[in-house]
Design an enzyme around this catalytic site. Structure first.
Site, short mmCIF file in Angstrom:
data_model
loop_
_atom_site.label_atom_id
_atom_site.label_comp_id
_atom_site.label_asym_id
_atom_site.label_seq_id
_atom_site.Cartn_x
_atom_site.Cartn_y
_atom_site.Cartn_z
CB SER A 1 -8.54 0.64 5.56
OG SER A 1 -9.27 1.92 5.43
CE LYS B 1 -3.90 2.09 2.59
NZ LYS B 1 -5.04 1.68 3.53
CB SER C 1 -8.14 3.39 2.37
OG SER C 1 -7.40 2.89 3.34
#
Lengths: 470, 93
Positions: A177, A78, A153
């Protein structure tokens, strides 16, 4: 090479048996990314040079018989987690050209075990959102339906694994997330206990909630990655060394709690059917199902959306045009702050900074922030009470499967409501896992398994048994 | 409903420059979100909130640990405006 077949275990076996080299495997993933990611948008940057260097090193190590836990296995990270020498944007214009000066602890650990880093994945800006639509660089599409979101997310991390662009990936979970995009993309996602994994090198969102965890194709892989990244770190004072447990948990010996608040108004009937089906399977395997109540659940979302923005308003003060990235020219210091932040930060980030600043401001602190902390205590007590009678909780991850791109983008409140089942456990610092439990059409639906603090092994042991039944 | 002046005041406190359009949207969004927070008024009052801190409360010792000097160089390199190993800031007074 059929990348769809590769789990970490299988990739390692292939490398061990010299069926292919890590360079070949890495090249296959890089080709796949080149081929499909223009449409999917799971990656914000591809670290090809780094990946190939790491793959060459891995091949040398394999040749010398050094067979580490993740040796030669390609992964995605990420873009809120620092990888030294690579761009780390947090999907924000304010960090568009920021180069990470050091490795996050989790990256150090992945590198020590020989993992290959393919690139940095898309996220909502500063990890704030539930769909990656808040990314300054465009939304990630759902690999199962390109008109829909991948979740957020950590949508890029989830989609990259689901679309066979990486063997596994790392994401971060503040309010859901990891688990929500895992559910939407049909992969396994683990949000570990608060303190189980060091956050050093994770760009801070809300520090009393942030946690790093893995995405993988199956539970076994998620466990392999979690075991590599967990543990105490002197650079994160909240991290702790978990106890070692090799205890095998049999579903037949377990008590599974089913909290009624997670099946209340608002859940799509098809989602409920799939989750109830998974619970039934566990029951048939001998588990005792306990219908129960977590009465403070209804306050969790309001509680979270006070605490989270409050912490954001403090954490994001560092993006001031002085220390990193973007800096707008201005007459005086105050103008530098105002203009840089005004131009560099996106709509949702601004909104949360505003909510947080409001809730913490003089005259409102008691009504909002203090009240939210009191409610947080009630939520913790609910879970503590529940775990006195049950081993784990089963519930949905999300009230609905992946929604359409644009569907909730203009209404922040409806976007916030997407986190309704993933938020409560975060306020209590508990671990939760999302695993595929079924599909509505071609859209995956995840089952959430919540455990007590530092009982990831119990959660994953149950999930592994359930995986074979679903 | 939160007033436009309040939105502007909060934005100033938060060091965010908002356009007129952004201010209007913010007024609408914030009002809706703050209304939702009223739900917490329904929550029972706990007897005593024991602590506001999650996790362990062990603080680290205030010790200097040696780190590679290149890290400091890289941190400074990330700043938009710098000179001779220092980060430049506009005069405050």
């Amino acid at each position: 090479m059929e990348l769809a077949d590769f789990t970490i275990k299988k990739a390692r076996e292939g490398l061990k048996n010299k069926e292919f080299s890590s360079v070949e495997l890495t090249e296959a993933y890089l080709d796949r990314i080149k081929k499909i990611d223009k449409d999917l948008n799971a990656f914000l940057s591809v670290t090809e040079e780094l990946a190939l260097t790491q793959a060459e090193q891995a091949d040398k190590k394999i040749a010398s018989g050094e067979f580490l836990e993740l040796i030669g296995v390609p992964c995605a990270i990420k873009d809120a987690i620092l990888v030294e020498g690579q761009k780390c944007t947090a999907a924000s214009k304010i960090l568009e050209n920021y180069i990470a000066p050091y490795d996050a602890t989790v990256i150090k650990k992945l590198k020590e075990q020989g993992a290959v880093i393919l690139g940095k994945t898309n996220t909502d800006e500063f990890t704030m959102g539930s769909s990656t639509e808040n990314s300054a660089f465009g939304a990630t599409k759902n690999p199962h339906d390109s008109a829909r979101v991948a979740g957020g997310s950590s949508g890029g991390s989830a989609a990259s694994v689901a679309a066979n662009e990486a063997c596994f990936s790392l994401g971060s979970d503040t309010g859901g997330s990891i688990r929500q995009p895992a559910s939407f993309c049909g992969v396994v996602g683990l949000c570990p206990t608060y303190g189980a994994v060091s956050r050093y090198g994770l760009i801070a969102h809300a520090s009393s909630l942030d946690q790093i965890g893995p995405f993988a194709k199956n539970v076994e892989d998620a466990k392999i990655v979690f075991d590599v990244i967990k543990g105490k770190d002197s650079m994160d004072a909240t991290s702790v060394e978990p106890g070692i447990s090799n205890f095998k948990f049999q579903i037949s010996n377990l008590k599974i709690g089913v909290p009624k608040e997670y099946f209340a108004k608002g859940i799509e009937p098809e989602v409920e059917k799939i989750i109830r089906g998974a619970i039934k399977k566990a029951k048939e395997a001998g588990a005792k199902i306990v219908e129960m109540s977590l009465p403070s659940s209804e306050f969790a979302l309001a509680c979270y959306y006070i605490i989270d923005p409050s912490e954001i308003s403090a954490n994001l003060a560092r993006f001031d045009g002085i220390r990193y990235g973007l800096s707008e020219p201005a007459e005086n210091l105050s103008e530098v702050y105002l203009k840089t932040r005004g131009r560099g930060l996106g709509e949702e980030v601004k909104r949360r900074i505003m909510i947080g600043t409001y809730c913490l401001s003089s005259g409102y602190y008691d009504a909002y922030y203090k009240k939210a902390q009191e409610v947080r205590e009630l939520i913790k007590q609910d879970f503590a009470k529940a775990f006195k009678t049950v081993d784990v909780l089963f519930c949905p991850v999300s009230p609905f499967p992946a929604f359409k791109i644009g569907e909730k983008a203009d209404n922040p409140m409806s976007m916030y409501l997407a986190d309704i089942y993933t938020i409560p456990l975060k306020l209590a610092g508990l671990p939760g896992l999302s695993m595929p439990a079924g599909k509505i059409g071609n859209l995956p639906v995840g089952l959430q398994i919540i455990g007590n603090h530092f009982q990831e092994d119990k959660i994953m042991s149950i999930a592994e048994q359930l995986e074979k039944m679903l | 409903m939160i007033s436009k002046e309040e939105v502007k005041h909060i934005a100033k406190l938060a060091r965010l420059e908002l356009t007129e359009k952004e201010t209007e949207k913010m007024q609408k969004d914030l009002s809706e979100i703050l209304d939702y927070f009223n739900l917490l008024k329904k929550a029972p009052n706990p007897a005593k909130t024991k602590n506001f801190v999650v996790g362990n409360k062990n603080l680290r010792k205030d010790e200097t640990t040696p780190r590679n000097a290149t890290i400091a160089e890289k941190l400074i390199a990330a700043a938009p405006d710098k000179k001779d190993g220092y980060i430049k800031v506009k005069s405050i007074l």
